[in-house]
Design a protein around this motif. Sequence first.
Motif, short mmCIF file in Angstrom:
data_model
loop_
_atom_site.label_atom_id
_atom_site.label_comp_id
_atom_site.label_asym_id
_atom_site.label_seq_id
_atom_site.Cartn_x
_atom_site.Cartn_y
_atom_site.Cartn_z
N ILE A 89 0.85 -1.18 0.00
CA ILE A 89 0.00 0.00 0.00
C ILE A 89 0.89 1.24 0.00
O ILE A 89 1.79 1.37 0.84
N ILE A 90 0.63 2.12 -0.94
CA ILE A 90 1.34 3.41 -0.96
C ILE A 90 0.32 4.49 -0.64
O ILE A 90 -0.74 4.56 -1.27
N LYS A 91 0.62 5.31 0.38
CA LYS A 91 -0.28 6.42 0.72
C LYS A 91 0.51 7.72 0.59
O LYS A 91 1.66 7.80 1.02
N THR A 92 -0.14 8.71 0.01
CA THR A 92 0.51 10.01 -0.07
C THR A 92 -0.44 11.08 0.44
O THR A 92 -1.66 10.89 0.44
N GLY A 93 0.12 12.19 0.91
CA GLY A 93 -0.69 13.32 1.36
C GLY A 93 0.03 14.62 1.02
O GLY A 93 1.24 14.72 1.19
N ASN A 94 -0.72 15.55 0.49
CA ASN A 94 -0.13 16.87 0.21
C ASN A 94 -1.22 17.93 0.07
O ASN A 94 -2.38 17.61 -0.18
N TYR A 95 -0.83 19.17 0.24
CA TYR A 95 -1.76 20.27 0.02
C TYR A 95 -1.91 20.52 -1.47
O TYR A 95 -0.95 20.36 -2.22
N ILE A 96 -3.12 20.89 -1.83
CA ILE A 96 -3.36 21.11 -3.25
C ILE A 96 -4.27 22.32 -3.40
O ILE A 96 -5.14 22.56 -2.57
N ASP A 97 -4.04 23.06 -4.44
CA ASP A 97 -4.84 24.23 -4.76
C ASP A 97 -6.31 23.83 -4.93
O ASP A 97 -6.61 22.83 -5.57
N VAL A 98 -7.22 24.60 -4.32
CA VAL A 98 -8.65 24.26 -4.37
C VAL A 98 -9.13 24.08 -5.81
O VAL A 98 -9.84 23.12 -6.12
N GLU A 99 -8.73 24.98 -6.68
CA GLU A 99 -9.17 24.90 -8.09
C GLU A 99 -8.68 23.60 -8.74
O GLU A 99 -9.42 22.92 -9.44
N ARG A 100 -7.42 23.27 -8.49
CA ARG A 100 -6.86 22.07 -9.11
C ARG A 100 -7.48 20.80 -8.55
O ARG A 100 -7.57 19.78 -9.23
N SER A 101 -7.94 20.88 -7.30
CA SER A 101 -8.56 19.69 -6.71
C SER A 101 -9.81 19.30 -7.48
O SER A 101 -10.14 18.13 -7.59
N LYS A 102 -10.50 20.29 -8.05
CA LYS A 102 -11.72 19.98 -8.81
C LYS A 102 -11.39 19.17 -10.07
O LYS A 102 -12.01 18.14 -10.35
N SER A 103 -10.40 19.64 -10.83
CA SER A 103 -10.06 18.92 -12.05
C SER A 103 -9.43 17.57 -11.74
O SER A 103 -9.67 16.58 -12.45
N LEU A 104 -8.65 17.52 -10.66
CA LEU A 104 -8.03 16.25 -10.28
C LEU A 104 -9.10 15.23 -9.89
O LEU A 104 -9.04 14.05 -10.28
N SER A 105 -10.10 15.71 -9.14
CA SER A 105 -11.18 14.82 -8.71
C SER A 105 -11.93 14.25 -9.93
O SER A 105 -12.24 13.06 -9.98
N LEU A 106 -12.19 15.10 -10.92
CA LEU A 106 -12.85 14.62 -12.15
C LEU A 106 -12.00 13.56 -12.84
O LEU A 106 -12.50 12.53 -13.31
N LYS A 107 -10.70 13.83 -12.89
CA LYS A 107 -9.80 12.90 -13.57
C LYS A 107 -9.74 11.56 -12.86
O LYS A 107 -9.84 10.49 -13.48
N LEU A 108 -9.63 11.60 -11.52
CA LEU A 108 -9.54 10.35 -10.75
C LEU A 108 -10.84 9.56 -10.86
O LEU A 108 -10.82 8.34 -10.96
N ASP A 109 -11.98 10.27 -10.85
CA ASP A 109 -13.27 9.58 -11.00
C ASP A 109 -13.37 8.90 -12.36
O ASP A 109 -13.85 7.78 -12.48
N LYS A 110 -12.89 9.61 -13.37
CA LYS A 110 -12.90 9.05 -14.72
C LYS A 110 -12.04 7.78 -14.76
O LYS A 110 -12.46 6.74 -15.27
N ILE A 111 -10.84 7.88 -14.20
CA ILE A 111 -9.91 6.74 -14.17
C ILE A 111 -10.54 5.55 -13.43
O ILE A 111 -10.49 4.41 -13.88
N ASN A 112 -11.19 5.85 -12.29
CA ASN A 112 -11.76 4.77 -11.48
C ASN A 112 -12.94 4.08 -12.14
O ASN A 112 -13.31 2.97 -11.77
N LYS A 113 -13.53 4.73 -13.14
CA LYS A 113 -14.66 4.09 -13.84
C LYS A 113 -14.19 3.16 -14.95
O LYS A 113 -14.96 2.37 -15.48
N LEU A 114 -12.92 3.28 -15.32
CA LEU A 114 -12.43 2.51 -16.47
C LEU A 114 -11.92 1.13 -16.08
O LEU A 114 -11.34 0.96 -15.00
N ASP A 115 -12.14 0.16 -16.96
CA ASP A 115 -11.55 -1.16 -16.75
C ASP A 115 -10.17 -1.18 -17.42
O ASP A 115 -9.69 -0.17 -17.92
N LYS A 116 -9.54 -2.37 -17.43
CA LYS A 116 -8.17 -2.51 -17.93
C LYS A 116 -8.02 -1.96 -19.36
O LYS A 116 -7.12 -1.18 -19.64
N ASP A 117 -8.94 -2.38 -20.24
CA ASP A 117 -8.85 -1.94 -21.64
C ASP A 117 -9.13 -0.44 -21.77
O ASP A 117 -8.51 0.25 -22.57
#
Lengths: 173, 126
Positions: A89-117
Amino acid sequence: MELDKVFQLFKFMEQENILLSFKGVVTSDLLTSVLQIVESKLNYMEEEKRIKKRVFHVLIECIQNLYHHAEDTENIAMLVISKEKSNFIIKTGNYIDVERSKSLSLKLDKINKLDKDGLKQFYLESLSDGNLSQKGTAGLGFIDIARKSGNKLNYEFIPMNEKYHFFSLEIKI
Amino acid sequence: MNNLTLEGSAKTPTISFDTNGKLELKGRSIPENSVEFYKQLNDWIDAYSNVPATSTIVDVKLEYFNTSSSKCILDLFKKLELLHRTGRETVINWYYESDDEDMQEAGLDYKAILTIPFELVEVEEI
């Protein structure tokens, strides 16, 4: 920290099976040292070479993410690598700009919806279309981490103030 | 023009680009910002493409590469693809160790994007 906390911390790190933990300023030299330490620790472990390589690969992307994107003024971040049963298990923590957190959250949600292909497709599209930023980042890091991990990326944002959120990420390999 | 020879480091690969058409990248490519490192390789290939050998064989023997490098590596391959399009024989050999399916997959990723002859070469140890 009071002296009696040393033992508590020791016990905690032992219980959690922590291979390495770090909190502080992420510099290029530090990154090199952390990679060296983890690589030598992994070499001593009786794990499949394939798994060790994957852990190391994901670690490289994670700490380079921290190096480029820890967004408070001092580039402070946290990293913990542990072994839980058969998973790393790798865990990371850091401060992030509020604006960037929105786009990052969208990106991570998109990634989490995808299967291997789907992840492979997203990676190939981003690789062939994308340009490198000034920092030399390609926008491929999290896609690559998800592909290598084979698990969903667990994350959360904790609001700090109007400028920053705290970004926690957990990757299981 | 001269050969390009760079010794590998903890974060950058060993480079051996020979004007006789044998090019090799070997080791790790994990710098935080790969642009600077790859610029010298791309510059060399630009110059080489003006006076190429009859055949160009590129051996890629990477142990690790990060996503910052992956984009730069693609750009480098695209330069070789241009050379191939001028009718010069140009081949990329992507080496991977037999138990390293991730590196094999990474080779397949590039193969899917590129039109240049791209061979995946399985070896016991790089």
